[in-house]
Design a protein around this motif. Structure first.
Motif, mmCIF file in Angstrom:
data_model
loop_
_atom_site.group_PDB
_atom_site.id
_atom_site.type_symbol
_atom_site.label_atom_id
_atom_site.label_comp_id
_atom_site.label_asym_id
_atom_site.label_seq_id
_atom_site.Cartn_x
_atom_site.Cartn_y
_atom_site.Cartn_z
ATOM 1 N N ASP A 1 0.669 -0.469 -0.358
ATOM 2 C CA ASP A 1 0.302 -0.216 0.271
ATOM 3 C C ASP A 1 0.663 1.380 -0.123
ATOM 4 O O ASP A 1 1.849 1.745 0.869
ATOM 5 N N ASP A 2 0.232 2.153 -0.061
ATOM 6 C CA ASP A 2 0.992 3.797 -0.316
ATOM 7 C C ASP A 2 2.126 4.430 -1.160
ATOM 8 O O ASP A 2 2.141 5.484 -0.782
ATOM 9 N N HIS B 1 4.234 -2.406 3.293
ATOM 10 C CA HIS B 1 3.885 -1.419 2.899
ATOM 11 C C HIS B 1 5.816 -0.473 1.502
ATOM 12 O O HIS B 1 6.264 -0.669 2.009
ATOM 13 N N HIS C 1 -5.253 8.895 0.765
ATOM 14 C CA HIS C 1 -5.159 8.150 2.369
ATOM 15 C C HIS C 1 -5.852 8.255 2.824
ATOM 16 O O HIS C 1 -6.058 8.442 4.411
ATOM 17 N N HIS D 1 -6.247 2.636 -4.152
ATOM 18 C CA HIS D 1 -5.961 3.018 -1.905
ATOM 19 C C HIS D 1 -5.882 5.044 -1.772
ATOM 20 O O HIS D 1 -6.179 5.304 -0.763
HETATM 21 ZN ZN LIG Z 1 -2.216 2.615 3.627
#
Ligand SMILES: [Zn+2]
Length: 257
Positions: free
Chosen positions: A51-52, A203, A110, A106
């Motif tokens: 993620d991210d 991540h 955020h 995503h």
């Molecule tokens: Zn995230």
């Protein structure tokens, strides 16, 4: 059906919506909720997810994943650790896609989906979809809600955008303060338990994840005979990574955060 229609007409005539009192009235149709997946379905698979990003470690992860013939899934933000329209981030997104990794949304910033209005949910999701359509020509069908947080309104929005919510059944802990030694130990325990399949959360924004956690995870899990696949692959038939694809765009002045 005839009696239901009659009851509807009768309610209209008297100006009363009588769905609670009239047994002949059909129930109000519920707004569809997106499917939430927390586990892989195909035995002996591991879906490694990040993620991210995009941020600074995608290229390094591509190289490491390739050593194990691993395909992974990246749930991207638009403007979180970096702006997805920076040249270096565009290059990272293109490289991930070219290497066969899957890309999902995503949210743009955020955002916690469960705290947003209906319009803001769509805006947060659409801006990442637009970026992926522009940069690599794909409209994603997989979405991970930030913080793993969602409510029914969020699931309605995700469904309205023809997407599924992808959660996880193993968290490396890399975003919650675990040291590399601790994340590695979690992967060791996971490997020793050897569940049928694993859907991991990591991540791509941490140096230690790219340099220590993922190399270790790939090593210990490959020794247990797992195949490293994308989320759509680990879910088996019926779930696609992308709603559609088209030719990628060319950056212009409208590509900005
Ligand atoms: Zn995230």
């Amino acid at each position: 059906m005839r009696s239901s229609v009659f009851a509807l007409l009768a309610a209209a005539v008297v100006g009363v919506v009588a769905q609670e009192t009239s047994p002949a009235m059909p129930p109000l149709e519920k707004r569809a909720l997106a499917t939430v997946y927390t586990k892989c379905k195909v035995a002996n698979t591991v879906a490694i997810t990040f993620d991210d990003g995009p941020y600074s470690y995608e290229q390094e992860l591509i190289t490491t994943l390739a050593k194990y013939k691993a395909k992974a899934t990246f749930f991207l933000n638009g403007h979180n650790w970096a702006c997805i329209y920076d040249d270096s981030r565009i290059a990272a997104v293109k490289a991930l896609y070219a290497a066969g990794h899957e890309l999902g949304g995503h949210t743009w910033s955020h955002a916690n989906m469960s705290s947003l209005t209906w319009d803001k949910m769509h805006n947060e999701m659409w801006k990442v979809e637009e970026a992926l359509i522009r940069i690599v020509g794909v409209n994603p069908a997989l979405f991970r809600p930030p913080y793993g947080e969602y409510n029914n309104l969020a699931l309605s929005a995700i469904a309205a955008r023809n997407q599924s919510a992808i959660m996880w059944d193993f968290d490396s802990g890399d975003s919650s303060g675990k040291t590399p030694a601790q994340t590695n130990a979690l992967y060791d325990t996971l490997a020793s338990k050897k569940p049928s399949s694993v859907l991991t959360l990591n991540h791509s924004t941490y140096n230690t994840t790219a340099k220590q956690t993922i190399p270790h995870a790939l090593e210990v899990l490959s020794k247990r005979g797992y195949k490293f696949v994308t989320v759509s692959q680990c879910l088996g038939g019926g779930v696609k990574a992308y709603q559609w694809t088209q030719k990628a765009g060319v950056k212009d002045s409208t590509w900005k955060c």
